[in-house]
Design an enzyme around this catalytic site. Structure first.
Site, short mmCIF file in Angstrom:
data_model
loop_
_atom_site.label_atom_id
_atom_site.label_comp_id
_atom_site.label_asym_id
_atom_site.label_seq_id
_atom_site.Cartn_x
_atom_site.Cartn_y
_atom_site.Cartn_z
CE LYS A 195 47.42 -23.55 12.63
NZ LYS A 195 47.97 -24.76 11.93
CG ASP A 199 49.67 -28.66 11.11
OD1 ASP A 199 50.65 -29.33 11.49
OD2 ASP A 199 48.98 -27.95 11.87
CD GLU A 247 49.95 -29.14 18.65
OE1 GLU A 247 48.81 -29.60 18.46
OE2 GLU A 247 50.41 -28.24 17.96
CG ASP A 287 46.60 -29.79 13.84
OD1 ASP A 287 47.75 -29.44 14.14
OD2 ASP A 287 45.79 -30.26 14.66
CG ASN A 288 46.42 -26.53 14.86
OD1 ASN A 288 47.19 -26.67 13.92
ND2 ASN A 288 46.70 -26.99 16.07
O1 LIG Z 1 50.84 -21.89 13.63
C1 LIG Z 1 50.78 -23.11 13.59
N1 LIG Z 1 51.15 -23.80 12.52
C2 LIG Z 1 51.64 -23.12 11.34
C3 LIG Z 1 53.04 -22.60 11.55
O2 LIG Z 1 53.85 -23.02 10.55
C4 LIG Z 1 50.33 -23.87 14.81
C5 LIG Z 1 50.25 -23.19 16.03
C6 LIG Z 1 49.85 -23.86 17.20
C7 LIG Z 1 49.74 -23.12 18.50
C8 LIG Z 1 50.66 -22.11 18.82
C9 LIG Z 1 50.56 -21.43 20.02
C10 LIG Z 1 49.55 -21.78 20.93
F1 LIG Z 1 49.47 -21.13 22.13
C11 LIG Z 1 48.64 -22.79 20.62
C12 LIG Z 1 48.75 -23.46 19.40
C13 LIG Z 1 49.55 -25.23 17.17
C14 LIG Z 1 49.65 -25.91 15.94
O3 LIG Z 1 49.36 -27.25 15.87
C15 LIG Z 1 50.02 -25.24 14.77
O4 LIG Z 1 50.06 -25.97 13.61
MG LIG Z 2 49.04 -27.84 13.87
#
Ligand SMILES: O=C(NCCO)c1cc(-c2ccc(F)cc2)cc(O)c1O
Ligand SMILES: [Mg+2]
Length: 214
Positions: free
Chosen positions: A144, A141, A199, A169-170
């Site tokens: 990416k 997580d 989320e 995740d993601n």
């Molecule tokens: O960068 C992420 N994690 C590592 C940082 O330490 C991260 C970003 C997003 C996200 C952000 C900006 C948006 F517009 C959409 C998603 C979501 C997540 O669950 C994530 O884990």
């Molecule tokens: Mg995440």
């Protein structure tokens, strides 16, 4: 002086959660981030999928890459058997400071070891410095673009065994296309996609569960 988003999340925990009650910490963060301000916790919808995978694996050793405020760390640790250990790696010291206080509020300090630094530097030190053999479960997580290089690094360092489970995740939003292509095409992984949403939003996202076949 201006507070940061992680500081405001910690405040919501301290105001609304019960000390020593991990699930109330998870609930307090979800309520704050759904009603007040969005934050990049795995959240409750993907969190339920995470819970089911953790319960199924029943891991003795867990590695989490990317702690942020500790929401998923607490969610996982609250489901672990008594002597299980969770190591979580966080690059950002400001996030680490908040996460440690969230773990304390949840009463889970003894189950969680937070290590600050870059995953690429820390993964090769896991065996010697943290007395780890292999991980039963890895939750990816963090950044990416680090999912794939860090997975290859874990393999090279002998941290994965036949049956180790990677949960990422993601994989749709923000997305980890190279990682997804790798685990879905490699004969050494058996992958499964759990469709969900980013989320606290209606945007599509999901978790990819990949079993290392050895
Ligand atoms: O960068 C992420 N994690 C590592 C940082 O330490 C991260 C970003 C997003 C996200 C952000 C900006 C948006 F517009 C959409 C998603 C979501 C997540 O669950 C994530 O884990
Ligand atoms: Mg995440």
């Amino acid at each position: 002086t201006q507070s940061t988003r992680p500081q405001r999340i910690l405040g919501a925990v301290q105001r609304n959660a019960t000390r020593g009650d991990p699930r109330s910490v998870v609930r307090a963060i979800d309520q704050y981030c759904r009603n007040q301000e969005w934050a990049m916790n795995v959240g409750d919808e993907k969190g339920c999928i995470l819970d089911s995978v953790v319960s199924e694996v029943n891991p003795a050793t867990v590695l989490e890459l990317g702690t942020y405020c500790g929401y998923s760390t607490v969610r996982i640790a609250s489901l672990l058997p008594p002597h299980a250990k969770l190591i979580t790696l966080e690059f950002n010291p400001e996030f680490a400071v908040i996460a440690r206080q969230v773990f304390a509020w949840a009463g889970l300090e003894d189950k969680i070891q937070l290590v600050e630094g870059a995953s690429g530097d820390l993964i090769p030190k896991m065996k010697e410095q943290f007395g780890v053999e292999t991980f039963d479960l890895v939750f990816l997580d963090h950044w990416k673009d680090r999912y794939l290089p860090d997975t290859k690094l874990m393999e090279e360092c002998g941290l994965l065994r036949k049956g180790s489970v990677l949960l990422a995740d993601n994989v749709i939003c923000p997305g980890a296309p190279e990682y997804l292509e790798f685990v879905r095409s490699s004969p050494r992984y058996e992958s499964q996609y759990f469709k969900s949403h980013l989320e606290y939003t209606k945007v599509e996202d999901g978790l990819e569960k990949s079993v290392f076949l050895g």
